[in-house]
Scaffold this motif. Structure first.
Motif, PDB file in Angstrom:
ATOM      1  N   ASP A  76     -87.002  49.362  79.826  1.00 12.70           N
ATOM      2  CA  ASP A  76     -85.618  48.983  79.560  1.00 12.70           C
ATOM      3  C   ASP A  76     -85.873  47.949  78.747  1.00 12.70           C
ATOM      4  N   LEU A  77     -86.232  47.125  78.904  1.00 11.98           N
ATOM      5  CA  LEU A  77     -86.740  45.795  77.856  1.00 11.98           C
ATOM      6  C   LEU A  77     -86.985  46.237  76.484  1.00 11.98           C
ATOM      7  N   ILE A  78     -87.777  47.325  76.406  1.00 11.89           N
ATOM      8  CA  ILE A  78     -88.032  48.231  74.775  1.00 11.89           C
ATOM      9  C   ILE A  78     -87.242  47.858  74.412  1.00 11.89           C
ATOM     10  N   VAL A  79     -86.580  49.105  75.117  1.00 12.60           N
ATOM     11  CA  VAL A  79     -85.375  50.428  74.793  1.00 12.60           C
ATOM     12  C   VAL A  79     -84.446  48.887  74.465  1.00 12.60           C
ATOM     13  N   SER A  80     -83.908  48.163  74.651  1.00 17.32           N
ATOM     14  CA  SER A  80     -82.525  47.239  74.271  1.00 17.32           C
ATOM     15  C   SER A  80     -82.894  46.934  73.644  1.00 17.32           C
ATOM     16  N   ALA A  81     -83.970  45.965  73.391  1.00 17.37           N
ATOM     17  CA  ALA A  81     -83.999  45.380  72.121  1.00 17.37           C
ATOM     18  C   ALA A  81     -84.375  46.378  70.705  1.00 17.37           C
ATOM     19  N   CYS A  82     -85.053  47.348  70.681  1.00 19.35           N
ATOM     20  CA  CYS A  82     -85.359  48.053  69.508  1.00 19.35           C
ATOM     21  C   CYS A  82     -83.270  48.496  68.532  1.00 19.35           C
ATOM     22  N   THR A  83     -82.860  48.685  70.142  1.00 15.71           N
ATOM     23  CA  THR A  83     -81.542  49.092  69.817  1.00 15.71           C
ATOM     24  C   THR A  83     -80.758  47.946  69.465  1.00 15.71           C
ATOM     25  N   GLN A  84     -81.159  46.748  69.340  1.00 13.50           N
ATOM     26  CA  GLN A  84     -80.040  45.982  69.337  1.00 13.50           C
ATOM     27  C   GLN A  84     -79.567  46.194  67.031  1.00 13.50           C
ATOM     28  N   PRO A  85     -78.601  45.812  66.738  1.00 14.09           N
ATOM     29  CA  PRO A  85     -77.980  45.856  66.123  1.00 14.09           C
ATOM     30  C   PRO A  85     -78.871  45.672  64.991  1.00 14.09           C
ATOM     31  N   GLU A  86     -79.287  44.115  64.569  1.00 10.10           N
ATOM     32  CA  GLU A  86     -80.089  43.854  63.924  1.00 10.10           C
ATOM     33  C   GLU A  86     -81.657  43.703  64.329  1.00 10.10           C
ATOM     34  N   SER A 148     -90.019  59.409  73.570  1.00  3.94           N
ATOM     35  CA  SER A 148     -89.343  59.583  74.870  1.00  3.94           C
ATOM     36  C   SER A 148     -87.932  58.453  74.862  1.00  3.94           C
ATOM     37  N   TRP A 149     -88.583  57.445  75.125  1.00  2.00           N
ATOM     38  CA  TRP A 149     -87.621  56.383  75.794  1.00  2.00           C
ATOM     39  C   TRP A 149     -86.374  55.945  74.941  1.00  2.00           C
ATOM     40  N   ALA A 150     -86.545  55.582  73.227  1.00  2.00           N
ATOM     41  CA  ALA A 150     -86.304  55.812  72.771  1.00  2.00           C
ATOM     42  C   ALA A 150     -84.957  56.496  72.064  1.00  2.00           C
ATOM     43  N   GLY A 151     -85.478  58.308  71.904  1.00  2.00           N
ATOM     44  CA  GLY A 151     -84.812  59.250  71.684  1.00  2.00           C
ATOM     45  C   GLY A 151     -84.024  59.004  70.378  1.00  2.00           C
ATOM     46  N   LEU A 152     -82.675  59.043  69.697  1.00  2.00           N
ATOM     47  CA  LEU A 152     -82.505  59.127  68.507  1.00  2.00           C
ATOM     48  C   LEU A 152     -81.471  58.022  68.676  1.00  2.00           C
ATOM     49  N   SER A 153     -82.035  57.079  69.639  1.00  2.63           N
ATOM     50  CA  SER A 153     -80.725  56.032  69.314  1.00  2.63           C
ATOM     51  C   SER A 153     -80.917  55.147  68.387  1.00  2.63           C
ATOM     52  N   GLU A 154     -81.597  55.307  68.045  1.00  2.00           N
ATOM     53  CA  GLU A 154     -82.063  54.602  65.926  1.00  2.00           C
ATOM     54  C   GLU A 154     -81.078  54.831  65.469  1.00  2.00           C
ATOM     55  N   LEU A 155     -81.587  56.560  64.987  1.00  2.00           N
ATOM     56  CA  LEU A 155     -80.975  57.144  63.855  1.00  2.00           C
ATOM     57  C   LEU A 155     -79.534  57.020  64.143  1.00  2.00           C
ATOM     58  N   SER A 158     -78.288  54.008  63.322  1.00  3.16           N
ATOM     59  CA  SER A 158     -78.721  53.863  61.525  1.00  3.16           C
ATOM     60  C   SER A 158     -78.136  54.411  60.997  1.00  3.16           C
ATOM     61  N   LEU A 159     -77.239  55.789  60.525  1.00  2.00           N
ATOM     62  CA  LEU A 159     -77.009  56.338  60.495  1.00  2.00           C
ATOM     63  C   LEU A 159     -75.476  56.118  60.687  1.00  2.00           C
ATOM     64  N   GLY A 160     -75.028  55.267  61.036  1.00  2.00           N
ATOM     65  CA  GLY A 160     -73.752  54.421  61.507  1.00  2.00           C
ATOM     66  C   GLY A 160     -72.476  55.632  62.790  1.00  2.00           C
ATOM     67  N   VAL A 161     -73.127  56.736  62.906  1.00  3.73           N
ATOM     68  CA  VAL A 161     -71.970  57.618  64.035  1.00  3.73           C
ATOM     69  C   VAL A 161     -72.347  57.238  65.477  1.00  3.73           C
ATOM     70  N   ALA A 162     -73.269  56.071  65.882  1.00  6.60           N
ATOM     71  CA  ALA A 162     -73.040  55.704  67.434  1.00  6.60           C
ATOM     72  C   ALA A 162     -73.506  53.841  67.941  1.00  6.60           C
ATOM     73  N   ASP A 163     -73.032  53.381  68.428  1.00  3.90           N
ATOM     74  CA  ASP A 163     -72.939  52.194  69.382  1.00  3.90           C
ATOM     75  C   ASP A 163     -74.680  52.406  69.925  1.00  3.90           C
ATOM     76  N   PRO A 164     -74.988  50.979  69.381  1.00  5.41           N
ATOM     77  CA  PRO A 164     -76.222  50.285  71.455  1.00  5.41           C
ATOM     78  C   PRO A 164     -75.728  51.039  71.749  1.00  5.41           C
ATOM     79  N   PRO A 165     -77.034  51.972  72.763  1.00  7.65           N
ATOM     80  CA  PRO A 165     -76.738  52.738  73.859  1.00  7.65           C
ATOM     81  C   PRO A 165     -76.046  51.244  75.637  1.00  7.65           C
ATOM     82  N   SER A 166     -76.237  51.549  75.973  1.00 10.78           N
ATOM     83  CA  SER A 166     -75.421  50.532  77.083  1.00 10.78           C
ATOM     84  C   SER A 166     -76.343  50.937  77.921  1.00 10.78           C
TER      85      SER A 166
END
Length: 198
Positions: A76-86, A148-155, A158-166
Motif C-alpha cells: 500500500d505504501l509503495i504504490v501510494s508513494a510511486c503514484t504521487q504526482p511529483e 502487479s501492485w502498480a499496474g498501469l497507474s503510473e503510465l 504520465s500520459l495525463g489520462v488518470a489521476d492518482p489511484p485512491s
C-alpha cells in the motif's frame, strides 16, 4: 530537500550541483564534500525520501497471515508513494534523459524501486525458507508482484489520462496481487512441479 525540489522543478539531469548549493544556501564545496557527484546526491535524496515514508517492517511474521498483512501494508505504501504526482513527474523526467545520463538512470532505479524490489525478494525468500510458500525464484516473483501492485497507474498518470489511484483502489490492487501470488506458489507447490517433470 533542496536537491529533491530542484529535481522536480528542472529534472535530475538538468539540475547542477551548483544549483543545489545555491538553493540550499551553502557553498558548492560543501555539497561536493558530502556528495562526490550527482549520482551520490541522487542516492542520498532517495534514501532520505524512503526513510520519510516510514515503511513498515517487512520481516516474516509468526505465521503466513501476519506476514501477508505486513506485505499488504508495505505494498500500500509503495504504490501510494510511486503514484504521487511529483514521483510520476520525476520518473518521467528521468526516463526522458536516461540515454544521455545512464549513471543517473541506474542510480535512480537502484536507489528507488530497485531497493524496494530487493526488500520484497528477501521477504519472499524468507517465506519460502520457512515453508509458507514455494517460490522458485524470489527475485522474479518480487518483480512480478511489484509490477502487479502498480499496474498501469503510473503510465496513465504520465500520459495525463488518470489521476492518482485512491487508497481503496490501491488496497484492492495490492491484495488482489498478493492473493494471486499465494495461489501461484502455495506451500508444497515446488515439490508438485518437480514430480510433474519426472
Amino acid at each position: 530537500d533542496a536537491a529533491y525540489d530542484l529535481f522536480l522543478e528542472r529534472g535530475i539531469a538538468a539540475t547542477s550541483m551548483e544549483s543545489v548549493a545555491e538553493r540550499a544556501a551553502v557553498s558548492k564545496m560543501t555539497v561536493y564534500k558530502n556528495f562526490r557527484d550527482k549520482p551520490a546526491l541522487l542516492a542520498a535524496v532517495f534514501e532520505h525520501r524512503i526513510k520519510t515514508m516510514h515503511l513498515p517492517d517487512l520481516s516474516v511474521g509468526p505465521d503466513l497471515n501476519v506476514s501477508l498483512v505486513r506485505l499488504a501494508e508495505f505494498g500500500d505504501l509503495i504504490v501510494s508513494a510511486c503514484t504521487q504526482p511529483e514521483v510520476v513527474r520525476m520518473t518521467r523526467l528521468m526516463m526522458e534523459s536516461a540515454d544521455e545520463h545512464p549513471r543517473l538512470a541506474s542510480t535512480f532505479y537502484t536507489a528507488g524501486r530497485g531497493k524496494m524490489v530487493k526488500r520484497l525478494a528477501a521477504f519472499l525468500k524468507s517465506l519460502t525458507e520457512r515453508g509458507a510458500l514455494s517460490i522458485e525464484d524470489s527475485e522474479l516473483a518480487a518483480e512480478q508482484l511489484f509490477a502487479s501492485w502498480a499496474g498501469l497507474s503510473e503510465l496513465r498518470q504520465s500520459l495525463g489520462v488518470a489521476d492518482p489511484p485512491s487508497a481503496e483502489v490501491i488496497a484492492k490492487r495490492v491484495r488482489y496481487a498478493i492473493d494471486t501470488m499465494i495461489r501461484a506458489w502455495p506451500a508444497g507447490a515446488a515439490a508438485g512441479r518437480a514430480d510433474k517433470t519426472r
